[in-house]
Design an enzyme around this catalytic site. Structure first.
Site, PDB file in Angstrom:
ATOM      1  N   SER A 232      27.299  63.105  76.217  1.00 40.46           N
ATOM      2  CA  SER A 232      28.266  64.159  75.923  1.00 40.46           C
ATOM      3  C   SER A 232      27.896  65.452  76.666  1.00 40.46           C
ATOM      4  CB  SER A 232      28.341  64.342  74.412  1.00 40.46           C
ATOM      5  OG  SER A 232      29.448  65.084  74.046  1.00 40.46           O
ATOM      6  N   ASP A 326      36.831  56.664  73.571  1.00 37.42           N
ATOM      7  CA  ASP A 326      36.206  57.962  73.296  1.00 37.42           C
ATOM      8  C   ASP A 326      37.290  58.943  72.846  1.00 37.42           C
ATOM      9  OD1 ASP A 326      34.877  60.360  73.312  1.00 37.42           O
ATOM     10  OD2 ASP A 326      33.987  60.105  75.300  1.00 37.42           O
ATOM     11  N   HIS A 360      32.736  57.642  71.337  1.00 40.05           N
ATOM     12  CA  HIS A 360      31.997  58.684  72.053  1.00 40.05           C
ATOM     13  C   HIS A 360      30.482  58.510  71.952  1.00 40.05           C
ATOM     14  CE1 HIS A 360      31.579  62.492  74.045  1.00 40.05           C
ATOM     15  NE2 HIS A 360      30.845  62.983  73.069  1.00 40.05           N
TER      16      HIS A 360
HETATM   17  C1  LIG Z   1      20.866  66.345  64.066  1.00 37.67           C
HETATM   18  C2  LIG Z   1      21.762  67.544  63.931  1.00 37.67           C
HETATM   19  C3  LIG Z   1      22.782  67.271  62.834  1.00 37.67           C
HETATM   20  C4  LIG Z   1      21.005  68.801  63.584  1.00 37.67           C
HETATM   21  O1  LIG Z   1      20.076  68.585  62.634  1.00 37.67           O
HETATM   22  P1  LIG Z   1      19.405  69.833  61.923  1.00 37.67           P
HETATM   23  O2  LIG Z   1      18.218  69.336  61.186  1.00 37.67           O
HETATM   24  O3  LIG Z   1      19.177  70.923  62.905  1.00 37.67           O
HETATM   25  O4  LIG Z   1      20.535  70.352  61.004  1.00 37.67           O
HETATM   26  P2  LIG Z   1      20.787  70.242  59.466  1.00 37.67           P
HETATM   27  O5  LIG Z   1      20.463  71.585  58.928  1.00 37.67           O
HETATM   28  O6  LIG Z   1      20.130  69.080  58.859  1.00 37.67           O
HETATM   29  O7  LIG Z   1      22.365  70.006  59.431  1.00 37.67           O
HETATM   30  C5  LIG Z   1      23.248  70.829  60.141  1.00 37.67           C
HETATM   31  C6  LIG Z   1      24.651  70.392  59.799  1.00 37.67           C
HETATM   32  O8  LIG Z   1      24.844  69.055  60.266  1.00 37.67           O
HETATM   33  C7  LIG Z   1      25.188  68.214  59.184  1.00 37.67           C
HETATM   34  N1  LIG Z   1      24.473  66.973  59.330  1.00 37.67           N
HETATM   35  C8  LIG Z   1      23.145  66.810  59.318  1.00 37.67           C
HETATM   36  N2  LIG Z   1      22.821  65.530  59.447  1.00 37.67           N
HETATM   37  C9  LIG Z   1      23.989  64.862  59.546  1.00 37.67           C
HETATM   38  C10 LIG Z   1      24.335  63.502  59.657  1.00 37.67           C
HETATM   39  N3  LIG Z   1      23.414  62.556  59.713  1.00 37.67           N
HETATM   40  N4  LIG Z   1      25.633  63.162  59.707  1.00 37.67           N
HETATM   41  C11 LIG Z   1      26.590  64.114  59.638  1.00 37.67           C
HETATM   42  N5  LIG Z   1      26.334  65.430  59.522  1.00 37.67           N
HETATM   43  C12 LIG Z   1      25.051  65.802  59.469  1.00 37.67           C
HETATM   44  C13 LIG Z   1      24.710  68.924  57.950  1.00 37.67           C
HETATM   45  O9  LIG Z   1      25.479  68.562  56.800  1.00 37.67           O
HETATM   46  C14 LIG Z   1      24.943  70.348  58.311  1.00 37.67           C
HETATM   47  O10 LIG Z   1      26.287  70.686  58.123  1.00 37.67           O
HETATM   48  P3  LIG Z   1      26.755  72.071  57.499  1.00 37.67           P
HETATM   49  O11 LIG Z   1      26.260  73.076  58.514  1.00 37.67           O
HETATM   50  O12 LIG Z   1      28.243  71.970  57.416  1.00 37.67           O
HETATM   51  O13 LIG Z   1      26.064  72.132  56.204  1.00 37.67           O
HETATM   52  C15 LIG Z   1      22.397  67.940  65.252  1.00 37.67           C
HETATM   53  O14 LIG Z   1      21.373  68.140  66.181  1.00 37.67           O
HETATM   54  C16 LIG Z   1      23.349  66.930  65.788  1.00 37.67           C
HETATM   55  O15 LIG Z   1      24.427  66.731  65.248  1.00 37.67           O
HETATM   56  N6  LIG Z   1      22.958  66.338  66.868  1.00 37.67           N
HETATM   57  C17 LIG Z   1      23.770  65.344  67.530  1.00 37.67           C
HETATM   58  C18 LIG Z   1      23.951  65.746  68.946  1.00 37.67           C
HETATM   59  C19 LIG Z   1      25.018  64.955  69.584  1.00 37.67           C
HETATM   60  O16 LIG Z   1      24.748  64.007  70.303  1.00 37.67           O
HETATM   61  N7  LIG Z   1      26.237  65.359  69.298  1.00 37.67           N
HETATM   62  C20 LIG Z   1      27.390  64.630  69.705  1.00 37.67           C
HETATM   63  C21 LIG Z   1      27.805  65.199  70.947  1.00 37.67           C
HETATM   64  S1  LIG Z   1      29.361  65.936  70.908  1.00 37.67           S
HETATM   65  C22 LIG Z   1      29.350  66.974  72.206  1.00 37.67           C
HETATM   66  O17 LIG Z   1      28.330  67.268  72.785  1.00 37.67           O
HETATM   67  C23 LIG Z   1      30.679  67.467  72.576  1.00 37.67           C
HETATM   68  C24 LIG Z   1      30.673  68.457  73.719  1.00 37.67           C
HETATM   69  C25 LIG Z   1      32.007  69.189  73.792  1.00 37.67           C
HETATM   70  O18 LIG Z   1      32.986  68.729  73.151  1.00 37.67           O
HETATM   71  O19 LIG Z   1      32.071  70.176  74.537  1.00 37.67           O
END
Ligand SMILES: CC(C)(COP(=O)(O)OP(=O)(O)OC[C@H]1O[C@@H](n2cnc3c(N)ncnc32)[C@H](O)[C@@H]1OP(=O)(O)O)[C@@H](O)C(=O)NCCC(=O)NCCSC(=O)CCC(=O)O
Length: 421
Positions: A232, A326, A360
Site C-alpha cells: 500500500s 482491491d 488490498h
Molecule cells: C497496527 C496498527 C493498528 C497500529 O497499532 P498501534 O499499537 O500503534 O495502535 P493502537 O493504539 O493499538 O490502535 C490504534 C487504532 O487502531 C485500531 N486497531 C488496533 N489494532 C487493530 C486491529 N487488529 N484491527 C483493527 N483495528 C485495530 C485501534 O482500535 C485504534 O483505533 P481507535 O484509534 O479508533 O481507537 C497500525 O500500525 C496499522 O493499522 N497498521 C497497518 C498498516 C497497513 O498495512 N495498513 C494498510 C494500508 S492502507 C494504506 O496504506 C492506504 C494508503 C492510502 O490510501 O493512501
C-alpha cells in the site's frame, strides 16, 4: 474424549508453513465438526469451524477430506486457519509480538453442530513468527527506527527493508518471517513510533536513504544492493526509494499505486506533489461500510502525471503484486500505468502478478482476510476487498513469488529454517 487430533510436522511451526491436520479414533463415517480458535494480543477471539465425515477406518485427514460446510467448504487443508474470523467486528488479524507464537486450539466435536457437539478430542498447535536461531535486534541508529531480523548463522545475508502502509507504528511479522527464509530484514517504522513524528504530512526520502545506508554498513548484510518490500503506501515509498536512491537491487510492490497519493514525496530538490483525493467520491456499500476505491483524484497526465513516481529511474527490477478485488484503490490500473511509464522510457515491461478475488491487504500465507477495518486516512472503517478463499490462495502464491524474486535478484538461497522449532 476418544479421538486424537494430530498436526504434522509435530511441534511448533512458522505461521507461513502448511501443516497436515488429522483426526483418528473416530467411528467409521462419523459426522464431526472441527473447530479452530486463537486469541490475539488485544484479546480478540478468532474462530473457524468446518463439518466433516470420518472415512471407513474412522480417520479424517484434512489433506484428503473435503469440508462439508461451515466457515468454508471443499478440500482446504489450511481452511481452519485462513477462515478464522474475529469476534470483534472490523478487527484485523495482526501479530504484534513476534517473539511469542499464536496458540491455535483445535477441537473435534461429535456431529455437525459447531456449538452443541460433545468434545471428542483437542490439540494445541503453536504457530511462530520467529524461526529457530533468528535474531531480533531493535534498531535506533541515527534517525532510523525499526527492528532488524537476522537469519541464523554467520552471514552475510541478502538484505531487505520491509515497509507497511498508513497506520504508523511498527509491524514486524512479515520481516521476522522473511528472516527465516534467509534474508536480513529490517522492519522499518516511519511515523507514530518511538520518537518519530506522530503524523505523516509528507514523505522525506532522506529518512529512508538513511535506512538503506544502515543496512549496507551492517556487517551481516550482503551488498552491494538491497531489496525493498512494501504494501500500500509502504509499496509507494519503496517505489520512490527505488526511483530516487542508489543501491536498490529489487523492489516488490504489494498493491502499491506508483503515485504520490495523499502525501507529497520529497527528495533533495525534487517534490512529487500529492494527487489528492475527494471525499465526495466515497461510496457507501450495501453493508453500510465505506468503499473508497474511487476516492483518489484522477491521474490526468497518464503515466507522465506529475504525481507519478518516476519508476523508469529505478536501477533494479520491480515486481508488482496486484489484488484484482482491491477496494483501497485500483491497483491493477496503477500497476499498468507504472508499466506504461517504464516502457515509455525504454525499460523492460515489469512482472505484474494479478490475483482474481484478492483484496488490498495481501499478507503472508494463512493470514485470515480482513474484509473491512479502520482506515487511518479517512478515520473510518472501509472495505479492503477480497473473497476469503481466493485471497488466501493469492497470499500463498504471492509469498512464493516474492521469495523467488528476492532470491533471484539479491542472491539468496531460499534457505528455510527447520520446520520443527
Ligand atoms: C497496527 C496498527 C493498528 C497500529 O497499532 P498501534 O499499537 O500503534 O495502535 P493502537 O493504539 O493499538 O490502535 C490504534 C487504532 O487502531 C485500531 N486497531 C488496533 N489494532 C487493530 C486491529 N487488529 N484491527 C483493527 N483495528 C485495530 C485501534 O482500535 C485504534 O483505533 P481507535 O484509534 O479508533 O481507537 C497500525 O500500525 C496499522 O493499522 N497498521 C497497518 C498498516 C497497513 O498495512 N495498513 C494498510 C494500508 S492502507 C494504506 O496504506 C492506504 C494508503 C492510502 O490510501 O493512501
Amino acid at each position: 474424549m476418544a479421538a486424537t487430533v494430530t498436526v504434522e510436522p509435530a511441534g511448533r511451526c512458522l505461521w507461513d508453513e502448511p501443516v497436515r491436520i488429522a483426526v483418528r479414533g473416530l467411528a467409521p463415517g462419523q459426522p464431526v465438526t472441527l473447530r479452530a480458535s486463537l486469541r490475539d494480543e488485544k484479546g480478540a477471539l478468532f474462530r473457524a469451524h468446518a463439518r466433516y465425515r470420518a472415512d471407513a477406518t474412522g480417520r479424517l485427514d484434512l489433506e484428503r477430506a473435503p469440508a462439508l460446510g461451515g466457515s468454508f467448504a471443499g478440500l482446504e487443508p489450511m481452511g481452519l486457519l485462513w477462515a478464522l474470523e474475529p469476534d470483534k467486528p472490523l478487527w484485523r488479524f495482526l501479530k504484534r509480538d513476534v517473539q511469542t507464537p499464536f496458540a491455535v486450539q483445535l477441537e473435534v466435536l461429535d456431529g455437525h453442530e459447531p456449538e452443541a457437539g460433545r468434545l471428542l478430542g483437542r490439540a494445541v498447535h503453536e504457530r511462530a513468527f520467529l524461526g529457530p536461531g533468528v535474531r531480533r535486534e531493535p534498531v535506533r541508529a541515527g534517525r532510523v527506527r525499526g527492528t532488524l531480523f537476522l537469519p541464523p548463522g554467520p552471514g552475510s545475508f541478502p538484505g531487505v527493508i520491509d515497509i507497511f502502509g498508513v497506520g504508523g507504528g511498527l509491524l514486524e511479522y512479515r520481516a521476522s518471517l522473511l528472516a527465516s527464509h534467509g534474508f536480513a530484514t529490517l522492519a522499518l517504522a516511519y511515523y507514530d513510533f518511538d520518537d518519530l513524528p506522530t503524523r505523516l504530512d509528507s514523505i522525506h526520502l532522506d529518512y529512508f536513504e538513511e535506512a538503506v545506508s544502515y543496512m549496507l554498513q551492517h556487517a551481516q548484510v550482503k551488498g552491494p544492493g538491497i531489496g525493498l518490500l512494501g504494501i500500500s503506501l509502504g509499496a509507494d515509498i519503496c517505489l520512490s526509494m527505488a526511483s530516487f536512491l542508489k543501491n536498490i537491487s529489487a523492489t516488490v510492490s504489494i498493491n502499491g499505486s506508483g503515485v504520490s497519493g495523499s502525501a507529497d514525496i520529497h527528495y533533495k530538490q525534487t517534490c512529487l506533489p500529492r494527487l489528492g483525493y475527494d471525499l465526495r467520491r466515497i461510496k457507501v456499500a450495501f453493508s453500510g461500510l465505506l468503499d473508497i476505491v474511487d476516492m483518489r483524484n484522477d491521474v490526468v497526465g497518464g503515466c507522465e502525471d506529475p504525481s507519478m513516481i518516476p519508476v523508469d529511474k529505478a536501477q533494479g527490477p520491480i515486481l508488482f503484486i496486484v489484488g484484482l478485488d482491491d477496494h483501497n484503490w485500483r491497483s491493477e490500473f496503477y500497476a499498468q500505468l507504472a508499466s506504461d511509464r517504464l516502457q515509455a522510457h525504454g525499460k523492460e515491461k515489469p512482472q505484474i502478478i494479478s490475483y482474481p478475488g484478492a483484496g488490498h491487504n495481501i499478507e503472508p500465507p494463512y493470514f485470515p482476510l480482513c474484509p473491512a477495518s479502520l482506515h487511518k486516512l479517512v478515520d473510518k472503517p472501509v472495505l479492503w476487498g477480497g473473497e476469503p478463499r481466493a485471497h488466501s490462495k493469492a497470499q500463498v502464491d504471492a509469498w512464493k513469488q516474492i521469495l523467488t524474486f528476492f532470491c533471484k535478484h539479491l542472491g539468496g538461497t531460499q534457505k528455510r529454517a527447520s520446520p520443527k522449532l
